[in-house]
Every structure is written in structure tokens, then in C-alpha cells.
Write an enzyme that holds these catalytic residues in place. Structure first.
Site, PDB file in Angstrom:
ATOM      1  N   LYS A  33      58.512  13.014  13.265  1.00  0.00           N
ATOM      2  CA  LYS A  33      58.480  14.474  13.178  1.00  0.00           C
ATOM      3  C   LYS A  33      58.237  15.075  14.552  1.00  0.00           C
ATOM      4  CE  LYS A  33      53.656  15.425  11.980  1.00  0.00           C
ATOM      5  NZ  LYS A  33      52.779  16.319  11.232  1.00  0.00           N
TER       6      LYS A  33
ATOM      7  N   ASP B 292      43.688   8.134   6.647  1.00  0.00           N
ATOM      8  CA  ASP B 292      44.976   7.585   6.225  1.00  0.00           C
ATOM      9  C   ASP B 292      45.707   6.941   7.406  1.00  0.00           C
ATOM     10  OD1 ASP B 292      45.687   9.860   7.608  1.00  0.00           O
ATOM     11  OD2 ASP B 292      47.401  10.295   6.334  1.00  0.00           O
TER      12      ASP B 292
ATOM     13  N   LYS C  16      45.882  18.680  10.557  1.00  0.00           N
ATOM     14  CA  LYS C  16      44.645  18.313   9.893  1.00  0.00           C
ATOM     15  C   LYS C  16      44.060  17.130  10.647  1.00  0.00           C
ATOM     16  CE  LYS C  16      47.442  16.087   6.330  1.00  0.00           C
ATOM     17  NZ  LYS C  16      48.571  16.826   5.787  1.00  0.00           N
TER      18      LYS C  16
ATOM     19  N   SER D 261      52.608   8.764   7.570  1.00  0.00           N
ATOM     20  CA  SER D 261      51.309   9.183   7.051  1.00  0.00           C
ATOM     21  C   SER D 261      50.658   8.126   6.163  1.00  0.00           C
ATOM     22  CB  SER D 261      51.466  10.511   6.324  1.00  0.00           C
ATOM     23  OG  SER D 261      50.214  11.042   6.015  1.00  0.00           O
ATOM     24  N   HIS D 262      50.468   8.452   4.900  1.00  0.00           N
ATOM     25  CA  HIS D 262      49.738   7.585   3.985  1.00  0.00           C
ATOM     26  C   HIS D 262      50.658   6.598   3.264  1.00  0.00           C
ATOM     27  CE1 HIS D 262      51.307  11.211   2.284  1.00  0.00           C
ATOM     28  NE2 HIS D 262      51.411  10.602   1.131  1.00  0.00           N
TER      29      HIS D 262
ATOM     30  N   ASP E  51      45.189  11.833   9.910  1.00  0.00           N
ATOM     31  CA  ASP E  51      44.971  13.269   9.707  1.00  0.00           C
ATOM     32  C   ASP E  51      44.231  13.586   8.410  1.00  0.00           C
ATOM     33  OD1 ASP E  51      47.122  12.599   8.145  1.00  0.00           O
ATOM     34  OD2 ASP E  51      48.441  14.205   8.858  1.00  0.00           O
ATOM     35  N   ARG E  52      44.174  12.622   7.501  1.00  0.00           N
ATOM     36  CA  ARG E  52      43.488  12.892   6.239  1.00  0.00           C
ATOM     37  C   ARG E  52      42.093  12.286   6.230  1.00  0.00           C
ATOM     38  NH1 ARG E  52      47.753  12.402   1.302  1.00  0.00           N
ATOM     39  NH2 ARG E  52      49.426  13.563   2.321  1.00  0.00           N
TER      40      ARG E  52
ATOM     41  N   ASP F 116      47.954   7.780   9.637  1.00  0.00           N
ATOM     42  CA  ASP F 116      48.080   8.445  10.940  1.00  0.00           C
ATOM     43  C   ASP F 116      46.845   9.257  11.321  1.00  0.00           C
ATOM     44  OD1 ASP F 116      48.645  10.271   8.912  1.00  0.00           O
ATOM     45  OD2 ASP F 116      49.850  11.521  10.230  1.00  0.00           O
TER      46      ASP F 116
END
Ligand code: G1P
Ligand code: ZN
Length: 541
Positions: free
Chosen positions: A124, A275, A374, A111-112, A279-280, A277
Site C-alpha cells: 500500500k 498484529d 493506528k 496486516s493480520h 498497527d493493531r 505489521d
């Protein structure tokens, strides 16, 4: 096929986002292999299944994907859909799982968190609904990591992931697809592309900072390609293995250059970033930062302006520490508003069951029932659709929103990489004081509630305990304290602060000033600074 004998490893209990560790940990012998085999052992129906695999392009992405393909083939998977060059944003994986009715997907990302050989990596599993696997599945994966004795790998060469099309390895078909196309088509169904195009044609300016991470190709194709935004609207648009040294966490600290641009003299009309990946999201207007909690509230109030939500929303949900700004909008709209534990997976049942249409977290995550993750770019497009309809500035829209609903001042203070036992100590000591705290007055604030948040899922009745401490005040202010589930070094304590301000005359205040009293009281009550030996948070957002 080779069967490799291995030994159980201390697989970290999958937190909110699967297994996330330093790259060097993943490079240890059998480490990634064991986790991948644990997934294949735990997930029912792997033999003969279709899976989607891809990641955000960070260091180790390609190595991990080649291994996963060989292990999938050895475990009897029939068909794997991979993004070209191993790339897929997290929301795009969710979309493809759903669209192609796959059994699930494996996402490679941290992620971030920073990337590169010295950075972080993660893996995941997402289930058939496109969302992060439920705790019932991740628990089995975790148990597998503790007992695993062998894993299976097909002896085969690497698959060329740069070429679109099908390749067989053993009895398994690897289908390399364009990672952007399905996602772009999905957004076209939800938003009024003609209206947004007209907005850009009218001279509307925007800066999208992809932070050298996965959203670059998506944002470039959609914003500059399909919506006609001028070239250069997307910056840092090339996904790089080390994110070009950037820390792809779109907060005021790590996305400072975007904040400086948007709050400076030559700001475009609209700014956004995503971010690692994808999603944010964060969004900013000229001279105006939209806090993620406010963004969720605003999107809830205005979503009906986009075709995909024109019939209104069934309900909304926010993670517990997210500010209660959205609760006020839900009340006005007479729709249900759920408070769930931190982590996107807790929205899954509510979305699957049609109880909610929109949901979000204070940590810059917003999404809807279109997928089960998200979705950073989705939020940016919904904002654009709203701006195209309203033709007002972001700052004006924000001010009007506060005038209507009041303003929930909100901030998160992170204490990163603190000693794990000190963090536990802070939590335990505060919990032990619940009874004595309630009724106590500090300055002008009286504590009216103190609890450890527990969530019972309204759909399947599953219970999640110990989801963070909530301290509520008579004024409507509150603070929340919890230990992060995604840190990779020691423990991260997150302190979330919120105060409600109905008076319009005070809406222009600086956030930290508005929260001053609550910050001081939280310091005093939690003893956080003396127990952890820190005199200030590492990140304030
Ligand atoms: C963080 C965020 C949380 C988000 C998660 C995965 O988790 O706070 O909202 O769902 O990352 O992206 P935390 O580190 O707080 O456990
Ligand atoms: Zn992310």
C-alpha cells in the site's frame, strides 16, 4: 534502465489497505511490477522525491523491496529510506514519512493475514502526512493498473539491506536506517518513561506477545530495553517470514495462548499483543479482556494522565461499527465525537485538521494525532502510562469505567470466505427491507432505524457511500452488517452486535449472553445463515 512492455492487469480496486492477495498471485509475472508502476504513475511529484519503504518481514518482503528500489531508481526517485533488513512496522513508516518530510511511503504487509509462501502479501502507498493514501489517489492507482502498458526497472544488483548507511543505485540514494530508533524516540516524547520504569521496578509484570511479527524488535527495545521490564516480557519477539505458523491477528482465537495466560491462574498484571505489521493491539489485565471498543473509551477518559495528552483531547473518532462506548466519554468531556467509515484513512483529515486527538476501530486499532496510522505499541504504552499513574488493576479500571458510563456489550461475528454472490445477496435483500423493518418489534426489541451508512467528510466534503447497514433498536441496541474490504478469499461478512447496559448489577454478564436477543434477531432479519449456507460464524471476537 529497462522499459518492460506489459499488459494491463485486473488490479483489485484498492480496498481499505491497498492491494492484498495471496503470495502466489504476487509471484505471477509482472503482477507486483505493474502495481508499483501504477503507484509511480499515479502519485504526483515522484521524480526527485524521497520515499520510505519497508514491511513486516513476511515472505516476499525482501524480494518486493529489491524490485521497488530498482523501479524507484528507474522512475527518478532521488532518495529511499529503508528499514534495516527491509523491516518497518506500519506505524514506524508513518512516523518516518512525517519526520523526514518524505513524499510518501510504500508498506509491504498483509496486516493480520497469515504469511509464508502459501499466505498473503500486500502493498500500500502512504502519503506525505504519513497516512494511507486517500481514495482520490487510490482510484488513480486503480485506473493505472487497468491501462498500464509498460514499467521501468533499473538494471542493478540487489542492495545489501543488512548494513546501515547509504548506497547509490543509479542516481538514487538508498539509506538503510534502524527501523526502531525514530519510533522509540517518538514514544519517549509522549509518555512518562520514568513513571512506567518505576511501575516495572515495583514488580509489575507483563507479557507482550509479538506473534513472531514486526513488533518484536520494537517491543523488546522499548519495554525491556528502555523501560526496564524483565527479559522475557516480550514473547515470540523474532519477526519470521511465516510468523512461525502463527496467524498474527490478536483476537481471542489466534492469540489464544495469551488469552489463556491472562485469564488463567498465573496471569501477569498486564498482557498485550500486536498484529503482523504492528498497527493493531489488544490489551488484557489479570482475568480481564479489554474489548477494543472499550479500550478506546478508556483511553479517551484517561489520556490526560500521559504527558503527550496532558492538555486534554480536541475530539475523538471511531469507525462506524465500533461500539458507542467512546461516545459516552466524549459527551462527558464535552468534546466532538465523529463516526467514520471503516478504515484508518477516514481519520486522516480529522487528524490533519486538529479536530480529533484520538481515534479507533473495533478491529483492535487505536491511535492518535502523533502519526497517521493506528499504532499497536503506542496503545500499549498509553495503557502502561495510565496504569503507572493510577496504580489500579486493569480489571478495576474497567469496572469503574462501566460504573461511570454504563457498559456497551459488544461482539463481532465474522463469516469468512463465503460465496461472494451470496454475501451480496444478503446485503441486497436486507437493504430492500429497510422500510418494512422500521417499527417492527421482535420479542422486546423494536427497530427504530435502518440505513446504509454514508459519510460526508467534514473537512473536504468527500462522500463515501455504502459503508455498511445499520439496524438500530429503541433500547439503544443495534447491529451492523458489512462486507469486509480486506479478505482474500470469497467474501467476509461481518456482523457487529451491540447492546447498552446501564445497570451495574448486569455488567459482569457474559458478552454473548448479554447479546443473545440481538444475535437472534439479526439472524432472523438478515437470513444470513440460510443464504450463505453457514450455521455459525468462523470467528467470534
Ligand atoms: C479490517 C478492519 C478495519 C481495518 C482494516 C485494515 O477491514 O475491520 O477496521 O481498518 O481491516 O486494517 P475489513 O476487513 O473489515 O474491511
Ligand atoms: Zn495491521
Amino acid at each position: 534502465m529497462t522499459q518492460v512492455t506489459t499488459t494491463p492487469f485486473d488490479g483489485q480496486k484498492p480496498g481499505t489497505s491497498g492491494l492484498r492477495k495471496k503470495v502466489i498471485q504476487f509471484q505471477e509475472a509482472h503482477y507486483l511490477e505493474n502495481f508499483v508502476q501504477a503507484i509511480f504513475n499515479a502519485v504526483k511529484g515522484i521524480k526527485g522525491s524521497t520515499l520510505v519503504v519497508g514491511g513486516d518481514g513476511r515472505f516476499y518482503n525482501k524480494t518486493a523491496i529489491q524490485l521497488i528500489l530498482k523501479m524507484a531508481a528507474a522512475n527518478g526517485v532521488k532518495h529511499v529510506i529503508v528499514g534495516q533488513n527491509g523491516l518497518f512496522s506500519t506505524p514506524a513508516v508513518s512516523n518516518v514519512i512525517r519526520k523526514r518530510s518524505a513524499l510518501g511511503g510504500i508498506i509491504l504487509s498483509a496486516s493480520h493475514n497469515p504469511g509464508g509462501p502459501k499466505g498473503d502479501f500486500g502493498i500500500k502507498f502512504n502519503s506525505a502526512n504519513g497516512g494511507p493514501a486517500a481514495e482520490s489517489v487510490t482510484d488513480v492507482i486503480f485506473n493505472q493498473t487497468k491501462t498500464i502498458c509498460q514499467y521501468y526497472v533499473l538494471e542493478a544488483g540487489d542492495v545489501d539491506l543488512s548494513v546501515l548507511g547509504d548506497t547509490m543505485i543509479g542516481d538514487m540514494c538508498v539509506e538503510v536506517i534502524d527501523p526502531v530508533a525514530d519510533y522509540a524516540a517518538m514514544t519517549q516524547d509522549l509518555f512518562d518513561f520514568d513513571k512506567i520504569k518505576a511501575l516495572f521496578q515495583g514488580g509489575f509484570t507483563m507479557c507482550f506477545d509479538a506473534m513472531n511479527a514486526i513488533t518484536g524488535p520494537y517491543a523488546t527495545a522499548i519495554l525491556e530495553g528502555m523501560l526496564g521490564a524483565p527479559k522475557g516480557t516480550v514473547i515470540n519477539g523474532e519477526p519470521l517470514a511465516d510468523f512461525g505458523g502463527l496467524h498474527p491477528d490478536p483476537n481471542p482465537v489466534y492469540a489464544k495462548s495469551l488469552f489463556d495466560l491472562m485469564l488463567g491462574n498465573n496471569a501477569p498484571d498486564f498482557g498485550a499483543a500486536s498484529d503482523g505489521d504492528g498497527d493493531r493491539n489488544i490489551v488484557l489485565g489479570r482475568g480481564a479482556y479489554v474489548a477494543p471498543s472499550d479500550s478506546l473509551a478508556l483511553l479517551t477518559a484517561n489520556a490526560h494522565l500521559a504527558p503527550g495528552y496532558a492538555n486534554g483531547l480536541t475530539g475523538v473518532a471511531r469507525s462506524m461499527p465500533t461500539s458507542r462506548a467512546v461516545d459516552r466519554v466524549a459527551e462527558a468531556l464535552s468534546i466532538e465525537c465523529f463516526e467514520t467509515p471503516t478504515g484508518w484513512k477516514f481519520f486522516g483529515n480529522l487528524l490533519d485538521d486538529g479536530r480529533i486527538s484520538l481515534c479507533g476501530e473495533e478491529s483492535a486499532g487505536t491511535g492518535s494525532d502523533h502519526i497517521r496510522e493506528k499504532d499497536g505499541l503506542w496503545a500499549v504504552l498509553l495503557w502502561l502510562n495510565i496504569l503507572a499513574e493510577r496504580r489500579e488493576s486493569v480489571a478495576d479500571i474497567l469496572t469503574q469505567h462501566w460504573q461511570t458510563y454504563g457498559r456497551n456489550f459488544y461482539s463481532r461475528h465474522d463469516y469468512e470466505a463465503v460465496d461472494t454472490s451470496a454475501a451480496m445477496d444478503v446485503m441486497a435483500k436486507l437493504e430492500a427491507r429497510f422500510d418494512s423493518l422500521v417499527g417492527t418489534t421482535y420479542q422486546t426489541e423494536t427497530i427504530t432505524s435502518a440505513d446504509q451508512f454514508m459519510y460526508s467528510d467534514p473537512i473536504d466534503g468527500s462522500v463515501a457511500k455504502n459503508q455498511g447497514i445499520r439496524i438500530g433498536f429503541a433500547s439503544g441496541s443495534r447491529f451492523v452488517l458489512r462486507v469486509s474490504g480486506t479478505g482474500t478469499e470469497g467474501a467476509t461478512l461481518r456482523l457487529y452486535l451491540e447492546s447498552f447496559e446501564p445497570a451495574t448489577s448486569r455488567h459482569g454478564m457474559d458478552t454473548q449472553d448479554a447479546l443473545k436477543a440481538i444475535i437472534m434477531i439479526a439472524d432472523e432479519i438478515t437470513d444470513l445463515k440460510s443464504i450463505t449456507g453457514r450455521d455459525a460464524p468462523s470467528v467470534i471476537s
